[in-house]
Design an enzyme around this catalytic site. Structure first.
Site, mmCIF file in Angstrom:
data_model
loop_
_atom_site.group_PDB
_atom_site.id
_atom_site.type_symbol
_atom_site.label_atom_id
_atom_site.label_comp_id
_atom_site.label_asym_id
_atom_site.label_seq_id
_atom_site.Cartn_x
_atom_site.Cartn_y
_atom_site.Cartn_z
ATOM 1 N N ALA A 65 0.774 -1.063 -0.040
ATOM 2 C CA ALA A 65 -0.464 -0.191 0.118
ATOM 3 C C ALA A 65 1.256 1.433 -0.182
ATOM 4 O O ALA A 65 1.792 1.141 0.601
ATOM 5 C CB ALA A 65 -0.957 0.326 0.990
ATOM 6 N N GLY A 109 1.001 -5.331 0.951
ATOM 7 C CA GLY A 109 -0.275 -5.061 0.434
ATOM 8 C C GLY A 109 -0.131 -5.771 -1.481
ATOM 9 O O GLY A 109 -1.164 -5.877 -1.243
ATOM 10 N N GLU A 112 -0.371 -9.545 -0.427
ATOM 11 C CA GLU A 112 -1.530 -9.287 -0.004
ATOM 12 C C GLU A 112 -2.500 -9.545 -1.340
ATOM 13 O O GLU A 112 -3.696 -10.892 -1.336
ATOM 14 C CB GLU A 112 -2.412 -8.803 0.866
ATOM 15 N N GLU A 132 4.726 -4.700 7.371
ATOM 16 C CA GLU A 132 4.278 -3.949 8.328
ATOM 17 C C GLU A 132 4.727 -3.891 9.081
ATOM 18 O O GLU A 132 4.718 -2.334 9.425
ATOM 19 C CB GLU A 132 2.871 -3.958 7.894
HETATM 20 N N1 CO8 Z 1 4.438 3.531 -0.771
HETATM 21 C C1 CO8 Z 1 5.062 4.530 -1.964
HETATM 22 N N2 CO8 Z 1 6.011 4.576 -1.765
HETATM 23 C C2 CO8 Z 1 6.975 3.411 -2.332
HETATM 24 C C3 CO8 Z 1 7.004 2.067 -1.294
HETATM 25 C C4 CO8 Z 1 5.000 2.078 -0.520
HETATM 26 N N3 CO8 Z 1 4.842 1.313 -0.608
HETATM 27 N N4 CO8 Z 1 7.171 1.317 -2.167
HETATM 28 C C5 CO8 Z 1 8.122 1.811 -2.919
HETATM 29 N N5 CO8 Z 1 8.021 2.925 -2.828
HETATM 30 C C6 CO8 Z 1 8.665 4.511 -3.333
HETATM 31 C C7 CO8 Z 1 10.010 4.528 -3.163
HETATM 32 O O1 CO8 Z 1 9.350 5.998 -2.063
HETATM 33 C C8 CO8 Z 1 10.780 5.244 -3.769
HETATM 34 O O2 CO8 Z 1 9.991 6.131 -4.823
HETATM 35 P P1 CO8 Z 1 11.173 7.728 -4.554
HETATM 36 O O3 CO8 Z 1 12.024 7.626 -5.411
HETATM 37 O O4 CO8 Z 1 10.136 9.355 -4.624
HETATM 38 O O5 CO8 Z 1 11.758 8.078 -3.458
HETATM 39 C C9 CO8 Z 1 10.701 4.474 -5.305
HETATM 40 O O6 CO8 Z 1 9.303 3.300 -4.622
HETATM 41 C C10 CO8 Z 1 11.474 3.025 -5.286
HETATM 42 O O7 CO8 Z 1 11.856 2.455 -4.015
HETATM 43 P P2 CO8 Z 1 12.819 2.775 -3.304
HETATM 44 O O8 CO8 Z 1 14.031 3.364 -3.715
HETATM 45 O O9 CO8 Z 1 12.741 2.108 -2.239
HETATM 46 O O10 CO8 Z 1 13.426 1.030 -4.287
HETATM 47 P P3 CO8 Z 1 14.821 0.217 -3.566
HETATM 48 O O11 CO8 Z 1 15.034 -0.652 -4.579
HETATM 49 O O12 CO8 Z 1 15.688 0.788 -2.717
HETATM 50 O O13 CO8 Z 1 13.364 -0.922 -2.624
HETATM 51 C C11 CO8 Z 1 12.088 -2.433 -1.579
HETATM 52 C C12 CO8 Z 1 12.426 -1.994 -3.257
HETATM 53 C C13 CO8 Z 1 12.905 -2.835 -1.093
HETATM 54 C C14 CO8 Z 1 10.584 -2.321 -2.394
HETATM 55 C C15 CO8 Z 1 12.046 -0.647 -0.639
HETATM 56 O O14 CO8 Z 1 11.312 0.062 -1.580
HETATM 57 C C16 CO8 Z 1 10.560 -0.754 0.111
HETATM 58 O O15 CO8 Z 1 10.826 -1.309 1.633
HETATM 59 N N6 CO8 Z 1 9.014 -0.545 0.482
HETATM 60 C C17 CO8 Z 1 8.287 -0.383 1.455
HETATM 61 C C18 CO8 Z 1 7.677 -2.114 1.719
HETATM 62 C C19 CO8 Z 1 6.753 -2.504 2.012
HETATM 63 O O16 CO8 Z 1 6.566 -1.710 3.391
HETATM 64 N N7 CO8 Z 1 5.624 -2.533 2.210
HETATM 65 C C20 CO8 Z 1 4.315 -2.430 3.308
HETATM 66 C C21 CO8 Z 1 3.685 -0.989 3.207
HETATM 67 S S1 CO8 Z 1 2.590 -0.782 4.310
HETATM 68 C C22 CO8 Z 1 1.414 -2.131 3.900
HETATM 69 O O17 CO8 Z 1 1.341 -2.668 2.153
HETATM 70 C C23 CO8 Z 1 0.204 -2.234 4.215
HETATM 71 C C24 CO8 Z 1 -1.240 -2.806 3.632
HETATM 72 C C25 CO8 Z 1 -2.526 -3.136 4.446
HETATM 73 C C26 CO8 Z 1 -3.637 -3.250 3.685
HETATM 74 C C27 CO8 Z 1 -3.803 -2.459 2.287
HETATM 75 C C28 CO8 Z 1 -4.869 -1.387 3.086
HETATM 76 C C29 CO8 Z 1 -5.224 -0.444 2.248
#
Ligand code: CO8
Length: 258
Positions: A65, A109, A112, A132
């Site tokens: 998400a 998400g 999921e 999460e």
């Molecule tokens: N949300 C928003 N932006 C994101 C997300 C995300 N989940 N994941 C990546 N991005 C963005 C980054 O902020 C970055 O943007 P910017 O260039 O503007 O800084 C861009 O995507 C590229 O990401 P990274 O630079 O971080 O890329 P890396 O290759 O270094 O890393 C990862 C990749 C490991 C996937 C890393 O991006 C990461 O850890 N992302 C978050 C993963 C995460 O925690 N996901 C869980 C989110 S919470 C959730 O899903 C709850 C679900 C609940 C149910 C849904 C209800 C609606």
């Protein structure tokens, strides 16, 4: 119909939906989820479509998400508005089969959403996880439930408590994905599989899907009875007669979806 965050196209009898927010690794923001719901509605209503494939990019199916969108929300907001929306659930509620073709990250998400699909075909670079907990929350779109049913308590609990990410090999070994294919063949493989399903009798496909899903909702006896009645129901269809006649006559069946 033109969308901003997804692509939707027809490939013969298969509806292909591609999550398309590459700069944010397909983070599932509300407008994307709304568009996904709308595209699913269109394919559900289209009698020419018999199966749907949901995919992302080579780097990410979806990295979760949208954390930036969620970060300012508070309890009363998410509780009162019952975040998550019905559009999130549309993948799980879709009556036509939905195959997830997953490459790269399927996190939070994103994992999921893949698990809401009927089965997952994984590229060899796929990574699954529920991280999460590392950002101070827990899965909210079925992760604790579907992951546990898919891979069992030990792995699901460890992944939800630590955020550990599972690679494609482990995901296949654990029963989370149906098979692993080379990244370059992922879409071709998923579309081929979807095409096979789309050429079968659609009411029978829907009954098979409903029956398998019943296994997650009922006792064994109730599930078996549900299956038995659905099996009986196929005998009301011309397609059932056509399928069995074609077998006896050593020819391909010509299903009419009735
Ligand atoms: N949300 C928003 N932006 C994101 C997300 C995300 N989940 N994941 C990546 N991005 C963005 C980054 O902020 C970055 O943007 P910017 O260039 O503007 O800084 C861009 O995507 C590229 O990401 P990274 O630079 O971080 O890329 P890396 O290759 O270094 O890393 C990862 C990749 C490991 C996937 C890393 O991006 C990461 O850890 N992302 C978050 C993963 C995460 O925690 N996901 C869980 C989110 S919470 C959730 O899903 C709850 C679900 C609940 C149910 C849904 C209800 C609606």
């Amino acid at each position: 119909m033109a969308y901003e965050h997804i692509l939707a196209e027809k490939k013969g009898r298969v509806g292909l939906i591609t999550l398309n927010r590459p700069k944010a690794l397909n983070a599932l923001c509300t407008p994307l989820i709304d568009e996904l719901g709308a595209a699913l509605d269109v394919f559900e209503a289209d009698s020419e479509i018999g199966c749907i494939v949901l995919t992302g990019s080579e780097k990410a199916f979806a990295a979760g998400a949208d954390i930036k969108e969620m970060s300012e929300r508070d309890f009363i907001d998410v509780y009162s508005n019952d975040f998550i929306t019905d559009d999130w659930e549309k993948v799980a509620k879709c009556r036509k089969p939905v195959i997830a073709a997953v490459a790269g990250y399927a996190l939070g998400g994103g994992c999921e959403m893949a698990m809401m699909c009927d089965f997952i075909i994984a590229a060899d670079n796929a990574k699954f996880g529920q991280p999460e907990i590392t950002i101070g929350t827990i899965p909210g779109a079925g992760g604790t439930q579907r992951l546990t049913r898919a891979v069992g308590k030990a792995k699901a609990m460890e992944m939800c408590l630590t955020g550990r990410i599972m690679d494609a090999e482990e995901a296949e070994r654990s029963g989370l994905v149906t098979r692993i294919v080379p990244l370059d063949n992922l879409l071709e493989n998923a579309l081929e599989t979807a095409d096979k399903i789309a050429k079968l009798s659609q009411p029978v496909v829907m009954m098979a899907k409903e029956s398998v899903n019943k296994a997650f909702e009922t006792t064994l006896a109730e599930g078996v009875m549900f299956e038995r009645r659905a099996f009986h129901t196929t005998f009301a269809l011309e397609d059932r007669k056509e399928g069995m006649s074609a077998f006896a006559e050593k020819r391909q069946p010509n299903f009419q979806n009735k």
